[in-house]
Scaffold this motif. Structure first.
Motif, mmCIF file in Angstrom:
data_model
loop_
_atom_site.group_PDB
_atom_site.id
_atom_site.type_symbol
_atom_site.label_atom_id
_atom_site.label_comp_id
_atom_site.label_asym_id
_atom_site.label_seq_id
_atom_site.Cartn_x
_atom_site.Cartn_y
_atom_site.Cartn_z
ATOM 1 N N SER A 269 65.247 6.605 0.207
ATOM 2 C CA SER A 269 64.378 6.077 -0.923
ATOM 3 C C SER A 269 63.121 5.733 -0.159
ATOM 4 O O SER A 269 61.871 5.827 -0.714
ATOM 5 N N THR A 270 63.279 5.217 1.150
ATOM 6 C CA THR A 270 61.950 4.843 1.802
ATOM 7 C C THR A 270 61.124 6.005 2.072
ATOM 8 O O THR A 270 59.870 5.927 1.848
ATOM 9 N N SER A 271 61.724 7.339 2.173
ATOM 10 C CA SER A 271 60.770 8.492 2.370
ATOM 11 C C SER A 271 60.221 8.828 1.060
ATOM 12 O O SER A 271 58.987 9.148 1.142
ATOM 13 N N MET A 272 60.978 8.787 0.019
ATOM 14 C CA MET A 272 60.488 9.039 -1.228
ATOM 15 C C MET A 272 59.015 8.185 -1.655
ATOM 16 O O MET A 272 58.130 8.447 -2.063
ATOM 17 N N GLU A 273 59.335 6.893 -1.323
ATOM 18 C CA GLU A 273 58.136 5.802 -1.806
ATOM 19 C C GLU A 273 57.026 6.096 -0.639
ATOM 20 O O GLU A 273 55.878 6.050 -1.290
ATOM 21 N N GLN A 274 57.309 6.503 0.388
ATOM 22 C CA GLN A 274 56.048 7.021 1.105
ATOM 23 C C GLN A 274 55.452 8.050 0.620
ATOM 24 O O GLN A 274 54.204 8.479 0.543
ATOM 25 N N TRP A 275 56.184 9.064 0.040
ATOM 26 C CA TRP A 275 55.676 10.108 -0.641
ATOM 27 C C TRP A 275 54.892 9.608 -1.893
ATOM 28 O O TRP A 275 53.825 10.381 -2.381
ATOM 29 N N MET A 276 55.353 8.864 -2.698
ATOM 30 C CA MET A 276 54.646 8.338 -4.027
ATOM 31 C C MET A 276 53.556 7.610 -3.312
ATOM 32 O O MET A 276 52.280 7.658 -4.174
ATOM 33 N N GLU A 277 53.046 7.015 -2.273
ATOM 34 C CA GLU A 277 52.014 6.544 -1.756
ATOM 35 C C GLU A 277 50.798 7.503 -1.590
ATOM 36 O O GLU A 277 49.824 7.142 -1.707
ATOM 37 N N GLU A 278 51.408 8.687 -1.416
ATOM 38 C CA GLU A 278 50.362 9.893 -1.241
ATOM 39 C C GLU A 278 49.637 10.399 -2.465
ATOM 40 O O GLU A 278 48.672 11.046 -2.502
ATOM 41 N N ARG A 279 50.333 9.570 -3.538
ATOM 42 C CA ARG A 279 49.635 9.967 -4.837
ATOM 43 C C ARG A 279 49.382 11.540 -5.307
ATOM 44 O O ARG A 279 48.232 11.888 -5.987
ATOM 45 N N SER A 280 50.410 12.362 -4.748
ATOM 46 C CA SER A 280 50.115 13.751 -4.914
ATOM 47 C C SER A 280 51.120 14.309 -6.018
ATOM 48 O O SER A 280 51.283 15.756 -6.145
ATOM 49 N N ALA A 281 51.954 13.617 -6.750
ATOM 50 C CA ALA A 281 52.905 14.074 -7.745
ATOM 51 C C ALA A 281 52.067 14.952 -9.015
ATOM 52 O O ALA A 281 51.123 13.989 -9.443
ATOM 53 N N PRO A 282 52.444 16.030 -9.335
ATOM 54 C CA PRO A 282 51.781 16.656 -10.397
ATOM 55 C C PRO A 282 52.312 15.980 -11.945
ATOM 56 O O PRO A 282 53.510 15.461 -11.748
ATOM 57 N N ALA A 283 51.633 16.345 -13.060
ATOM 58 C CA ALA A 283 52.045 16.006 -14.410
ATOM 59 C C ALA A 283 53.264 16.986 -14.513
ATOM 60 O O ALA A 283 53.404 18.157 -14.292
ATOM 61 N N VAL A 284 54.519 16.447 -15.219
ATOM 62 C CA VAL A 284 55.470 17.100 -15.843
ATOM 63 C C VAL A 284 54.602 18.058 -16.997
ATOM 64 O O VAL A 284 53.954 17.754 -17.616
#
Length: 265
Positions: free
Chosen positions: A143-158
């Motif tokens: 989950s720490t790795s996922m939160e770090q990815w969330m900090e990158e602000r790169s998730a696309p819209a579904v």
């Protein structure tokens, strides 16, 4: 081995609660016997598992059965997944068209979850194959790795959800985003939502330190209760996990997007 690579590729952390239920040790011998005599394939078994998770018949599991992670991971990136999301969006539109009438008090509201409802986390699992830990009971996610990815602000819209979001706003409903993301991700979450085109929500509700002591379903139920106490009429809730939809008070309708794999953070 290709199956093992797929396990690492799509190792979603599963379940709302941690329990002792282990489908691998519980059913393997019995299933192998019946498959041999009934002609049931691994694909049949994994599709049945996926459907029964979506129906909320299978609960309290820790992980996707190891032999099914690859199959279910493929579903999450398939055309079928996109069509399933589109159908849910169309049914939401149909419900509002047939039932919604804007009130005069400005208190008509709609609730969205965020991850794998508005923003897709699938790219995380493409990028972080090494972020998985494969154990005797299946695969889990850091989950720490996922939160770090969330900090990158790169998730696309579904896909299909951005249009639905703006359609609901255009009907005059106030939009509340209730997420199991933690409060320290607020800036990253806002930036990511705005970046892909989600604008104009009424409130973004994230988990504070006190909320983290409660189960996700209880936390989201409590936030809905507070909205109702403020006079809001909840017309609908849309999420990809049952913990976003169950409990009372609820809304006039709930709509679940498909996701048999993900665990709430």
């Amino acid at each position: 081995m290709r199956a093992e690579a797929l396990l690492l590729f799509f190792s979603f952390s599963i379940g709302i609660v941690t329990g002792d239920w282990n489908i691998l040790s519980y059913t393997t011998k019995k299933r192998d016997h019946h498959q041999h005599h009934a002609g049931i394939s691994l694909k049949n078994y994994c599709e049945s598992w996926r459907i029964n998770v979506e129906l909320n018949n299978i609960r309290g599991f820790d992980v996707v059965p190891g032999e099914c992670v690859g199959y279910i991971g493929k579903y999450m990136t398939s055309t079928q997944y996109k069509v399933d999301v589109q159908r849910a969006a169309e049914q939401t539109t149909l419900f509002l068209t047939n039932n919604f009438r804007l009130g005069a008090d400005g208190k008509d509201a709609w609730i969205f979850d965020i991850d794998d409802t508005l923003l897709s986390t699938v790219p995380y699992f493409k990028k972080h194959q090494h972020g998985a830990v494969l154990g005797c009971r299946g695969a889990t996610t850091n989950s720490t790795s996922m939160e770090q990815w969330m900090e990158e602000r790169s998730a696309p819209a579904v896909e299909h959800m951005l249009d639905l979001y703006h359609e609901i706003r255009a009907r005059g409903l106030k939009i509340f985003l209730i997420s199991s993301r933690r409060e320290h991700l607020r800036d990253a979450t806002i930036d990511n939502l705005v970046k892909v085109g989600y604008l104009g929500w009424t409130d973004l509700i994230l988990r504070c330190a006190e909320d983290c002591y409660h189960a996700v379903a209880n936390y989201k139920t409590e936030k809905r209760r507070k909205l109702i106490e403020q006079g809001y009429h909840l017309w609908g809730i849309m999420g990809d996990q049952w913990c976003s939809l169950v409990g009372h008070p609820s809304a006039n309708r709930t709509f679940k997007l498909p996701n048999p794999m993900k665990k709430a953070l």
